[in-house]
Design a protein around this motif. Structure first.
Motif, PDB file in Angstrom:
ATOM      1  N   TYR A 195      -5.210   5.625   2.811  1.00 47.07           N
ATOM      2  CA  TYR A 195      -6.270   4.960   3.550  1.00 47.07           C
ATOM      3  C   TYR A 195      -6.981   3.994   2.607  1.00 47.07           C
ATOM      4  CZ  TYR A 195      -5.346   8.754   6.767  1.00 47.07           C
ATOM      5  OH  TYR A 195      -4.720   9.624   7.612  1.00 47.07           O
ATOM      6  N   VAL A 196      -6.748   2.695   2.796  1.00 47.58           N
ATOM      7  CA  VAL A 196      -7.448   1.670   2.026  1.00 47.58           C
ATOM      8  C   VAL A 196      -7.585   0.442   2.925  1.00 47.58           C
ATOM      9  CG1 VAL A 196      -5.296   0.836   0.973  1.00 47.58           C
ATOM     10  CG2 VAL A 196      -7.496   0.336  -0.132  1.00 47.58           C
ATOM     11  N   ARG A 197      -8.790  -0.081   3.028  1.00 45.87           N
ATOM     12  CA  ARG A 197      -9.050  -1.189   3.935  1.00 45.87           C
ATOM     13  C   ARG A 197      -8.538  -2.510   3.362  1.00 45.87           C
ATOM     14  NH1 ARG A 197     -15.290   0.541   4.343  1.00 45.87           N
ATOM     15  NH2 ARG A 197     -15.041   2.460   5.563  1.00 45.87           N
ATOM     16  N   GLU A 198      -8.131  -3.385   4.256  1.00 45.01           N
ATOM     17  CA  GLU A 198      -7.749  -4.727   3.828  1.00 45.01           C
ATOM     18  C   GLU A 198      -8.972  -5.419   3.230  1.00 45.01           C
ATOM     19  OE1 GLU A 198      -5.787  -8.833   5.686  1.00 45.01           O
ATOM     20  OE2 GLU A 198      -5.929  -6.999   6.905  1.00 45.01           O
ATOM     21  N   GLY A 199      -8.805  -5.998   2.074  1.00 48.69           N
ATOM     22  CA  GLY A 199      -9.920  -6.648   1.411  1.00 48.69           C
ATOM     23  C   GLY A 199     -10.869  -5.697   0.719  1.00 48.69           C
ATOM     24  N   SER A 200     -10.449  -4.444   0.567  1.00 53.41           N
ATOM     25  CA  SER A 200     -11.300  -3.439  -0.082  1.00 53.41           C
ATOM     26  C   SER A 200     -11.622  -3.862  -1.515  1.00 53.41           C
ATOM     27  CB  SER A 200     -10.585  -2.090  -0.101  1.00 53.41           C
ATOM     28  OG  SER A 200     -11.252  -1.182  -0.977  1.00 53.41           O
ATOM     29  N   PRO A 201     -12.873  -3.658  -1.959  1.00 55.61           N
ATOM     30  CA  PRO A 201     -13.202  -3.954  -3.360  1.00 55.61           C
ATOM     31  C   PRO A 201     -12.478  -3.050  -4.336  1.00 55.61           C
ATOM     32  CG  PRO A 201     -15.016  -2.802  -2.290  1.00 55.61           C
ATOM     33  CD  PRO A 201     -14.036  -3.161  -1.215  1.00 55.61           C
ATOM     34  N   PHE A 202     -11.906  -1.947  -3.828  1.00 56.92           N
ATOM     35  CA  PHE A 202     -11.184  -0.995  -4.668  1.00 56.92           C
ATOM     36  C   PHE A 202      -9.675  -1.240  -4.678  1.00 56.92           C
ATOM     37  CE2 PHE A 202     -14.873   1.172  -2.788  1.00 56.92           C
ATOM     38  CZ  PHE A 202     -15.554   1.550  -3.932  1.00 56.92           C
ATOM     39  N   GLU A 203      -9.204  -2.194  -3.867  1.00 60.11           N
ATOM     40  CA  GLU A 203      -7.770  -2.298  -3.600  1.00 60.11           C
ATOM     41  C   GLU A 203      -6.925  -2.513  -4.847  1.00 60.11           C
ATOM     42  OE1 GLU A 203      -4.667  -4.249  -0.410  1.00 60.11           O
ATOM     43  OE2 GLU A 203      -6.687  -5.068  -0.564  1.00 60.11           O
ATOM     44  N   ALA A 204      -7.317  -3.427  -5.724  1.00 58.77           N
ATOM     45  CA  ALA A 204      -6.487  -3.728  -6.896  1.00 58.77           C
ATOM     46  C   ALA A 204      -6.331  -2.497  -7.785  1.00 58.77           C
ATOM     47  CB  ALA A 204      -7.098  -4.881  -7.689  1.00 58.77           C
ATOM     48  N   GLU A 205      -7.434  -1.815  -8.071  1.00 58.56           N
ATOM     49  CA  GLU A 205      -7.352  -0.635  -8.920  1.00 58.56           C
ATOM     50  C   GLU A 205      -6.619   0.491  -8.210  1.00 58.56           C
ATOM     51  OE1 GLU A 205     -10.401   1.144 -12.067  1.00 58.56           O
ATOM     52  OE2 GLU A 205     -10.911   1.753 -10.022  1.00 58.56           O
ATOM     53  N   TYR A 206      -6.864   0.607  -6.909  1.00 57.36           N
ATOM     54  CA  TYR A 206      -6.162   1.640  -6.128  1.00 57.36           C
ATOM     55  C   TYR A 206      -4.645   1.435  -6.196  1.00 57.36           C
ATOM     56  CZ  TYR A 206      -4.302   4.166  -2.130  1.00 57.36           C
ATOM     57  OH  TYR A 206      -3.547   4.984  -1.338  1.00 57.36           O
ATOM     58  N   ARG A 207      -4.202   0.196  -6.015  1.00 58.78           N
ATOM     59  CA  ARG A 207      -2.758  -0.075  -6.055  1.00 58.78           C
ATOM     60  C   ARG A 207      -2.184   0.225  -7.436  1.00 58.78           C
ATOM     61  NH1 ARG A 207      -1.560   0.452  -0.915  1.00 58.78           N
ATOM     62  NH2 ARG A 207      -2.725  -1.013   0.390  1.00 58.78           N
ATOM     63  N   THR A 208      -2.946  -0.054  -8.479  1.00 59.46           N
ATOM     64  CA  THR A 208      -2.491   0.289  -9.831  1.00 59.46           C
ATOM     65  C   THR A 208      -2.279   1.785  -9.958  1.00 59.46           C
ATOM     66  OG1 THR A 208      -3.605  -1.606 -10.837  1.00 59.46           O
ATOM     67  CG2 THR A 208      -3.134   0.268 -12.269  1.00 59.46           C
ATOM     68  N   MET A 209      -3.248   2.562  -9.466  1.00 56.64           N
ATOM     69  CA  MET A 209      -3.132   4.022  -9.529  1.00 56.64           C
ATOM     70  C   MET A 209      -1.914   4.507  -8.753  1.00 56.64           C
ATOM     71  SD  MET A 209      -3.486   7.125  -7.855  1.00 56.64           S
ATOM     72  CE  MET A 209      -4.344   6.694  -6.336  1.00 56.64           C
ATOM     73  N   VAL A 210      -1.738   4.002  -7.530  1.00 58.54           N
ATOM     74  CA  VAL A 210      -0.626   4.456  -6.685  1.00 58.54           C
ATOM     75  C   VAL A 210       0.720   4.119  -7.316  1.00 58.54           C
ATOM     76  CG1 VAL A 210       0.559   4.068  -4.488  1.00 58.54           C
ATOM     77  CG2 VAL A 210      -1.897   4.436  -4.516  1.00 58.54           C
ATOM     78  N   ASN A 211       0.856   2.914  -7.824  1.00 63.00           N
ATOM     79  CA  ASN A 211       2.132   2.514  -8.432  1.00 63.00           C
ATOM     80  C   ASN A 211       2.459   3.377  -9.652  1.00 63.00           C
ATOM     81  OD1 ASN A 211       2.485   0.507  -6.527  1.00 63.00           O
ATOM     82  ND2 ASN A 211       1.589  -1.106  -7.808  1.00 63.00           N
ATOM     83  N   THR A 212       1.438   3.659 -10.453  1.00 56.14           N
ATOM     84  CA  THR A 212       1.660   4.507 -11.631  1.00 56.14           C
ATOM     85  C   THR A 212       1.950   5.940 -11.214  1.00 56.14           C
ATOM     86  OG1 THR A 212       0.088   3.106 -12.816  1.00 56.14           O
ATOM     87  CG2 THR A 212       0.741   5.154 -13.886  1.00 56.14           C
ATOM     88  N   LEU A 213       1.223   6.423 -10.210  1.00 56.13           N
ATOM     89  CA  LEU A 213       1.460   7.770  -9.679  1.00 56.13           C
ATOM     90  C   LEU A 213       2.893   7.911  -9.197  1.00 56.13           C
ATOM     91  CD1 LEU A 213       0.258  10.543  -8.694  1.00 56.13           C
ATOM     92  CD2 LEU A 213      -0.277   9.377  -6.548  1.00 56.13           C
ATOM     93  N   ASN A 214       3.368   6.934  -8.435  1.00 62.18           N
ATOM     94  CA  ASN A 214       4.735   6.987  -7.920  1.00 62.18           C
ATOM     95  C   ASN A 214       5.762   6.960  -9.048  1.00 62.18           C
ATOM     96  OD1 ASN A 214       3.640   6.981  -5.367  1.00 62.18           O
ATOM     97  ND2 ASN A 214       4.113   4.841  -4.934  1.00 62.18           N
ATOM     98  N   ALA A 215       5.494   6.150 -10.076  1.00 67.53           N
ATOM     99  CA  ALA A 215       6.414   6.084 -11.218  1.00 67.53           C
ATOM    100  C   ALA A 215       6.430   7.409 -11.977  1.00 67.53           C
ATOM    101  CB  ALA A 215       6.002   4.948 -12.154  1.00 67.53           C
ATOM    102  N   ASN A 216       5.265   8.030 -12.140  1.00 69.33           N
ATOM    103  CA  ASN A 216       5.199   9.334 -12.807  1.00 69.33           C
ATOM    104  C   ASN A 216       5.972  10.383 -12.019  1.00 69.33           C
ATOM    105  OD1 ASN A 216       3.591   8.267 -14.808  1.00 69.33           O
ATOM    106  ND2 ASN A 216       1.665   9.035 -13.958  1.00 69.33           N
ATOM    107  N   GLU A 217       5.828  10.336 -10.691  1.00 69.87           N
ATOM    108  CA  GLU A 217       6.528  11.324  -9.863  1.00 69.87           C
ATOM    109  C   GLU A 217       8.036  11.117  -9.899  1.00 69.87           C
ATOM    110  OE1 GLU A 217       2.955  12.337  -6.691  1.00 69.87           O
ATOM    111  OE2 GLU A 217       4.533  10.936  -6.104  1.00 69.87           O
TER     112      GLU A 217
END
Length: 275
Positions: A195-217
């Motif tokens: 759950y992340v809104r389009e244009g969210s102020p958190f989006e860039a950092e959130y995507r970084t976390m998700v991409n790294t999380l997926n790579a770790n998994e």
């Protein structure tokens, strides 16, 4: 080893109920328990849709968000000696942007359903003088991560129930443990709700976390390795409160005892691409 045999190191044949046994850790645990000679029930929301059933596993329908379904599953299973609460949802999102209905759903699924099922099966274990309850949690309960607040909270909650319950039932021969896996390569990244809104102020950092999380998994331990740890908890004469597996668990738990909590939180964040 055939499913009807029991190795010299395993206890006598027990009846086990493993939730979420259609894939991932649940399927691996069910397979391992069958191989150890136990009678195994596995649950799925839709058992009829399982394309590759595990030989020796009897499947029961279970929707952990539905109290009536939980009660029907417990009644169908009957006398259960071993309960592995594994089924759950992995959820991500900036805290501000998590819909409350999604937060409530993940708690119903990851916490309240497991608690309800455990309550229903415990009296039989206690009266028979033997039982094992294993909560499959996550190392994130011990090492929280940004943008995973709802999921972390559910895993911390079931560990809290587990740790408190241990003393209540241990005099009756019932052992209660939490197994905390780290990064696991089970394809869970494709099933995670986000759950992340389009244009969210958190989006860039959130995507970084998700991409790294997926790579770790993708580089994480297998479901079978986690299942081996679950079986250790099930078959231990005196089960420990907590078992951790994957993500260098012995090292990071040692560091957790030595370093300030604020330092550990920074280490966890950096491990997931956050500065």
């Amino acid at each position: 080893m055939s499913s009807s045999s029991v190795s010299p190191s395993s206890p006598s044949r027990r009846t086990a109920l493993v939730t979420g046994a259609s894939s991932g850790i649940g399927a691996a645990v069910a397979t391992a328990l069958v191989a150890r000679g136990h009678h195994v029930y596995g649950t799925s929301r839709s058992p009829e849709k399982i394309t590759s059933p595990i030989p020796g596993v009897e499947y029961l329908a279970l929707d952990l968000t539905d109290h009536a379904s939980v009660e029907a599953c417990a009644a169908a299973a009957g006398e259960v000696d071993v309960l592995v609460n594994n089924a759950g949802e992995s959820q991500n999102g900036p805290f501000e942007e998590l819909p409350m209905d999604a937060v409530e759903r993940v708690f119903r699924l990851n916490v309240f359903g497991a608690v309800h099922l455990t309550q229903l099966l415990l009296p039989g274990m206690r009266s028979r003088g033997y039982g094992r309850v294993v909560m499959v949690g996550s190392m994130l309960a011990s090492f929280p991560l940004a943008y995973r607040s709802s999921y972390v909270a559910t895993k911390a909650a079931i560990k809290g129930f587990s740790d408190s319950l241990r003393r209540e039932v241990s005099p009756f021969g019932v052992g209660v443990s939490t197994v905390e896996p780290g990064s696991i390569n089970t394809g869970i990244s494709e099933r995670r709700t986000q759950y992340v809104r389009e244009g969210s102020p958190f989006e860039a950092e959130y995507r970084t976390m998700v991409n790294t999380l997926n790579a770790n998994e993708a580089k994480g331990v297998s479901a079978e390795k986690v299942a081996t740890t679950v079986v250790r908890a099930v078959e231990a004469r005196s089960p420990r409160p907590l078992y951790a597996v994957g993500s260098n668990a012995p090292l990071v738990f040692a560091l957790r005892r030595l370093l300030p909590r604020s330092v550990m939180l920074r280490i966890v964040a950096r491990k997931h691409g956050l500065r």
